[in-house]
Motif scaffolding. Structure first.
Motif, mmCIF file in Angstrom:
data_model
loop_
_atom_site.group_PDB
_atom_site.id
_atom_site.type_symbol
_atom_site.label_atom_id
_atom_site.label_comp_id
_atom_site.label_asym_id
_atom_site.label_seq_id
_atom_site.Cartn_x
_atom_site.Cartn_y
_atom_site.Cartn_z
ATOM 1 N N VAL A 148 7.611 1.889 -10.948
ATOM 2 C CA VAL A 148 8.042 3.028 -10.131
ATOM 3 C C VAL A 148 8.663 4.143 -10.970
ATOM 4 C CG1 VAL A 148 8.361 1.585 -8.109
ATOM 5 C CG2 VAL A 148 10.286 1.945 -9.672
ATOM 6 N N LYS A 149 8.757 3.934 -12.279
ATOM 7 C CA LYS A 149 9.277 4.977 -13.174
ATOM 8 C C LYS A 149 8.168 5.884 -13.710
ATOM 9 C CE LYS A 149 13.392 3.253 -12.792
ATOM 10 N NZ LYS A 149 14.426 3.940 -11.960
ATOM 11 N N ALA A 159 -4.129 -2.829 -1.663
ATOM 12 C CA ALA A 159 -2.909 -3.260 -0.983
ATOM 13 C C ALA A 159 -1.644 -2.782 -1.682
ATOM 14 C CB ALA A 159 -2.892 -4.784 -0.867
ATOM 15 N N HIS A 160 -1.725 -2.475 -2.966
ATOM 16 C CA HIS A 160 -0.529 -2.046 -3.688
ATOM 17 C C HIS A 160 -0.004 -0.705 -3.201
ATOM 18 C CE1 HIS A 160 -1.346 -4.761 -7.429
ATOM 19 N NE2 HIS A 160 -0.752 -5.402 -6.452
ATOM 20 N N THR A 161 -0.873 0.124 -2.644
ATOM 21 C CA THR A 161 -0.411 1.431 -2.186
ATOM 22 C C THR A 161 0.663 1.281 -1.112
ATOM 23 O OG1 THR A 161 -2.246 1.548 -0.607
ATOM 24 C CG2 THR A 161 -2.594 2.542 -2.767
ATOM 25 N N GLN A 162 0.430 0.396 -0.169
ATOM 26 C CA GLN A 162 1.411 0.178 0.894
ATOM 27 C C GLN A 162 2.579 -0.654 0.391
ATOM 28 O OE1 GLN A 162 1.024 1.770 3.879
ATOM 29 N NE2 GLN A 162 3.167 1.185 4.153
ATOM 30 N N ALA A 169 9.868 2.435 -1.770
ATOM 31 C CA ALA A 169 9.831 3.822 -1.302
ATOM 32 C C ALA A 169 9.194 4.726 -2.355
ATOM 33 C CB ALA A 169 11.230 4.313 -0.935
ATOM 34 N N TYR A 170 8.159 4.207 -2.994
ATOM 35 C CA TYR A 170 7.452 4.910 -4.076
ATOM 36 C C TYR A 170 6.041 5.200 -3.595
ATOM 37 C CZ TYR A 170 5.169 5.444 -8.685
ATOM 38 O OH TYR A 170 4.446 5.880 -9.767
#
Length: 371
Positions: A148-149, A159-162, A169-170
């Protein structure tokens, strides 16, 4: 919204990069986290960046965190992992200070600390990750925190998008599928020795998993006279099950992998059921590598995989083990049809932009949008 509809949505966002999107842009300095052996999917990205005219420096983590296989060495590595990872991150930062990259590109990057990503970004680089696996915790305790950095996170799993939106919250994440390497995955002429080593009725190259082992074992039991060869991790041969004797003792890498595809009448496209903290594969690197190398592919049916190839014309999909066995029997005895489908599969890979060069254009397009 179904998973494959999500995949289509994100593919429309990230896979429309064309030569025109990047051809007149300045050439970049790219600092990359990648391996350096021919046939490695991450090194394919490095070479594609270079083919596009960019300057790439690589800091491979195996220089600092070697992949030791002996029991004693594994114990030693476990005890020293934190020390070696700190040394690796220190080298990344030193290289970034001297090289001053425009783009920091990490292919998976399991040992990159979150603080390292932030520091490289603070030096002016855009940080982009391409993530090929299903889960995170089983690969590294740093992965999810570091992911997330990055300025942008490309994942081969829709599925990783959701997941990132819900968990962190990324939202700077999108789907970008695997690819084939045009230098490696192409039709290959076989020598007599190649034919002796690789020729078979049914071939599979890839790491073992419980589901894949069960599938192969069922094929072995249903087709006892078929010549079956398996290449991959040594766990294929550690079981007493029926698939173990088909293991050839090692993996096949680079051009040797392409030879194995060419020498197999039928190449299985088996998918991983997923890490404990990850969703199962819906497409994998083999989805594109097998047809690009000119192989006939018999692939697990998923909505996502069917977005890329037409069933019965460019590859063949199967629903379950019984369907798989029936289709193996059919295509082993219908060579003309099998070869026609294999040729059409390769043509589709070339026509529809499934190469790593096409994926690199998507990465570069995102870089220029962020910059």
């Amino acid at each position: 919204m179904r998973a494959h509809e999500t995949a289509l949505e994100f593919r429309g966002l990230d896979m429309n990069a064309s030569n025109e999107d990047t051809i007149d842009k300045p050439k970049l300095r790219i600092l990359a986290v990648s391996q350096l052996w021919q046939g490695a999917n991450d090194y394919a990205f490095v070479r594609a960046f270079r083919r596009a005219g960019h300057s790439v420096q690589v800091v491979p983590d195996r220089d600092y965190l070697p992949k030791w296989s002996g029991l004693g060495l594994k114990v030693l590595k476990r005890a020293m992992t934190d020390i070696m990872a700190r040394e690796y991150n220190a080298m990344l930062l030193e290289r970034a200070r001297h090289f001053r990259p425009d783009l920091f590109f990490a292919f998976k990057g399991p040992h990159v600390f979150p603080e390292t990503v932030q520091a490289i970004r603070s030096g002016g680089a855009v940080a982009i990750q391409f993530y090929p696996d299903t889960g995170f915790k089983s690969h590294s305790r740093h992965l999810a925190r570091a992911a997330v950095k990055y300025d942008w996170f490309f994942s081969t799993k829709p599925a990783h998008t959701q997941h990132f939106k819900d968990e962190f919250a990324y939202s700077n994440v999108s789907f970008l599928p695997h690819a084939f390497d045009p230098e490696v995955h192409r039709p290959t002429e076989l020598s007599d020795r190649d034919s002796e080593d690789y020729s078979c009725d049914i071939g599979f190259a890839g790491n073992p998993s419980a589901k894949k082992y069960k599938t192969v074992a069922a094929v072995v039991e249903a087709l006892p006279d078929a010549k079956i060869k398996i290449w991959g991790g040594k766990r294929w041969g550690s079981s007493s099950g029926t698939a173990a004797p088909k293991f050839q003792g090692s993996t096949v890498l680079g051009v040797e992998y392409a030879k194995a595809i060419a020498a197999s009448k039928i190449n299985l496209g088996l998918l991983y059921e997923g890490d404990p903290d990850g969703a199962p594969d819906v497409v994998t690197a083999r989805t594109f590598e097998i047809p690009a190398a000119g192989g006939f592919m018999l692939h697990e049916r998923t909505d996502e995989a069917m977005d890329y190839f037409e069933d019965g014309k460019e590859c063949v999909f199967f629903d379950d083990v019984n369907d798989l066995v029936d289709k193996i029997r059919y295509y082993l005895t219908n060579e003309t049809e099998r070869l026609k489908i294999a040729a059409a599969g390769r043509e589709r890979c070339l026509r529809s932009g499934y190469s790593v060069d096409d994926r690199v254009r998507s990465v570069l397009k995102k870089y220029y949008e962020i910059k």
